[in-house]
Design an enzyme around this catalytic site. Structure first.
Site, PDB file in Angstrom:
ATOM      1  CG  HIS A 100      -7.245   2.126   4.205  1.00  0.00           C
ATOM      2  ND1 HIS A 100      -7.219   1.608   3.074  1.00  0.00           N
ATOM      3  CD2 HIS A 100      -5.916   2.055   4.418  1.00  0.00           C
ATOM      4  CE1 HIS A 100      -5.800   1.424   2.651  1.00  0.00           C
ATOM      5  NE2 HIS A 100      -4.932   1.773   3.572  1.00  0.00           N
ATOM      6  CG  ASP A 134      -2.085   1.024   0.976  1.00  0.00           C
ATOM      7  OD1 ASP A 134      -2.023   1.796   0.020  1.00  0.00           O
ATOM      8  OD2 ASP A 134      -2.868   1.085   2.013  1.00  0.00           O
ATOM      9  CG  HIS A 194       2.592   3.470  10.891  1.00  0.00           C
ATOM     10  ND1 HIS A 194       2.727   2.372  11.653  1.00  0.00           N
ATOM     11  CD2 HIS A 194       1.355   2.917  10.163  1.00  0.00           C
ATOM     12  CE1 HIS A 194       2.040   1.517  11.401  1.00  0.00           C
ATOM     13  NE2 HIS A 194       1.314   1.589  10.581  1.00  0.00           N
ATOM     14  CB  CYS A 212      -0.779   3.378   3.563  1.00  0.00           C
ATOM     15  SG  CYS A 212      -1.979   3.361   4.868  1.00  0.00           S
TER      16      CYS A 212
END
Length: 481
Positions: free
Chosen positions: A203, A95, A404, A98
């Site tokens: 997400h 991803d 993150h 992202c």
């Protein structure tokens, strides 16, 4: 491999390069005792594998949210010499870019809480989400190429935002050097109908309440002024386009590793010499995918503003809905860092890791240069998220990087076996939160219990000094794909 860990401080652990044959550098993990005790041995092993690659720079880094991933763990950083190092699609992940986009508002929890269900329903209607979801835009190939070249700039020029938004995005929402021609036709065709969609999995879109402010000066600079203030956080990436770019280049880099006789300690760490055609082609394609992701989040941010206008009947400008920042997670970037006392150009692979540049750095937006770059850290839908700021120590120790998010503590498969989505929804709604998802299964996969304790993760990076706490936010409304 965990038995080889040596404690350096309350928040820092070392795996010496002498621990395993073939390691060219040490590996360092930032975590407190509870997180390091819970860390997967397989993830630590992955860090030591990356430390065996050619041209790797000291040290390979694990963040407190680290968990097993493809090649490089999620929550990790690997930096490589520009000339003698490698570029690895396995170290960037599927991803690509992202990341997180955050908006602040002048609204308060007292104003938003009474209509949070209507607001979440409106956001769920206006922002397409779910696996393979198609968006509302219909782009031709030329327009798509513009998106891949210009990133969020394309969105703003087409009415999805204002020029000031671009000033508040990492890299102004556009990585230079992107080349759409390096993306396969299949990648472009997968991405075109998905522009402006949230996706699925981890997400999300959250309406949040500022719960705590730790650093008033930095918070003020970021537009965070009071407890009870409403913010909005979006977490998504490059959708099917980025996944296809990664899939395509895993094959190319596998062949390149054989062609250039690169010994791979793990077949998932396929790579190519940084200066090779295979390395530079991937970089150009990855930058294009990253620009798609910047554009995607900017378009979603525009539709968030429209959704608030629809519910509250006021212009978004009158509600103070301005961008705080947009930050990339999974990415490889050419940056300047001081290595062994000398400035060098290095390729920094951040996978499940964020940039955390300090006050005064020229790549920090001018309006934040006095306090450092915003570092946006997402928790789970049942816990807090954080706003941090970059520090000078991050530049000297962690290639300007921090964690993150919370990081998974169990796999999606294990989470599905343990939790029931409907039960999760009912439990969170009892606390006053509003939730919408495309399927209850998503809520089970993303159950708060499937993640590490976000407070411990943030305590670790704050305690280690590689970023500092600015504010804490808690979810009020959640949209999951």
């Amino acid at each position: 491999m965990k038995e080889k860990l040596r404690k350096l401080s309350a928040y820092k652990w070392l795996v010496s390069k002498q621990s395993k044959k073939g390691m060219n550098t040490d590996a360092v993990i930032y975590a407190n005792k509870r997180l390091i005790d819970a860390a997967e041995d397989a993830a630590v092993e992955q860090l030591t594998n990356v430390a065996c690659l050619p041209g790797v720079l000291e040290p390979v880094l694990g963040m407190p949210d680290m968990h097993w991933g493809y090649g490089l763990p999620m929550g990790a950083v690997g930096a490589f010499d520009k000339e003698k190092g490698i570029i690895s699609c396995g170290c960037t992940g599927y991803d690509i870019n992202c990341g997180i986009h955050m908006l602040r508002t002048d609204l308060t929890s007292d104003e938003v809480t009474p209509c949070i269900r209507e607001l979440v329903d409106t956001l769920f209607t206006n922002i397409p989400c779910g696996v393979g979801a198609h968006g509302k835009l219909r782009l031709g190939r030329k327009e798509m190429d513009d998106v891949l070249l210009r990133g969020a700039g394309w969105a703003v020029d087409n009415g999805y935002g204002i020029p000031d938004d671009l000033n508040r995005l990492e890299e102004n929402g556009c990585l230079k050097g992107a080349d759409p021609a390096k993306c396969s036709t299949q990648a472009t065709e997968r991405g075109t109908p998905q522009l402006g969609t949230l996706g699925a999995g981890n997400h999300f879109l959250e309406v949040q309440i500022v719960d705590e402010i730790y650093d008033g000066e930095a918070a003020q600079a970021f537009g965070i002024t009071d407890r009870g203030q409403i913010t909005v956080m979006v977490h998504c990436g490059s959708r099917g386009l980025g996944h296809q770019v990664a899939s395509d280049y895993l094959k190319i880099h596998n062949a390149a590793a054989q062609k250039y006789n690169i010994r791979l300690p793990d077949p998932q760490l396929v790579c190519a010499p940084a200066a090779s055609k295979e390395g530079q082609d991937y970089l150009a394609a990855m930058r294009a995918a990253a620009n798609f992701a910047f554009c995607n989040r900017q378009i979603i941010a525009h539709w968030i503003r429209e959704s608030f206008r629809e519910v509250f009947g006021r212009r978004w400008e009158d509600m103070g809905m301005y961008t705080v920042y947009d930050i990339a997670h999974n990415i490889c970037k050419l940056e300047e860092h001081v290595v062994h006392g000398k400035k060098r150009q290095v390729y920094v692979h951040r996978k499940g890791s964020t940039r955390a540049f300090p006050p005064g750095h020229p790549d920090v937006p001018e309006m934040y240069r006095g306090v450092g770059q915003p570092v946006l850290i997402a928790g789970s839908m049942g816990t807090a998220s954080y706003i941090l700021a970059g520090t000078e120590k991050a530049m000297t120790e962690s290639f300007g990087s921090s964690c993150h998010g919370a990081g998974r503590s169990m796999s999606r498969h294990a989470s599905l076996k343990k939790y029931r989505g409907q039960r999760i929804k009912e439990e969170l709604e009892k606390t006053g939160k509003a939730l919408r998802s495309t399927h209850p299964k998503i809520l089970a996969e993303e159950a708060p219990g499937a993640y590490k304790d976000i407070d411990l993760v943030v305590e670790s990076v704050h305690g280690a000094g590689i970023s500092k706490k600015v504010a804490r936010v808690i979810p009020l409304g959640v949209v999951k794909g």
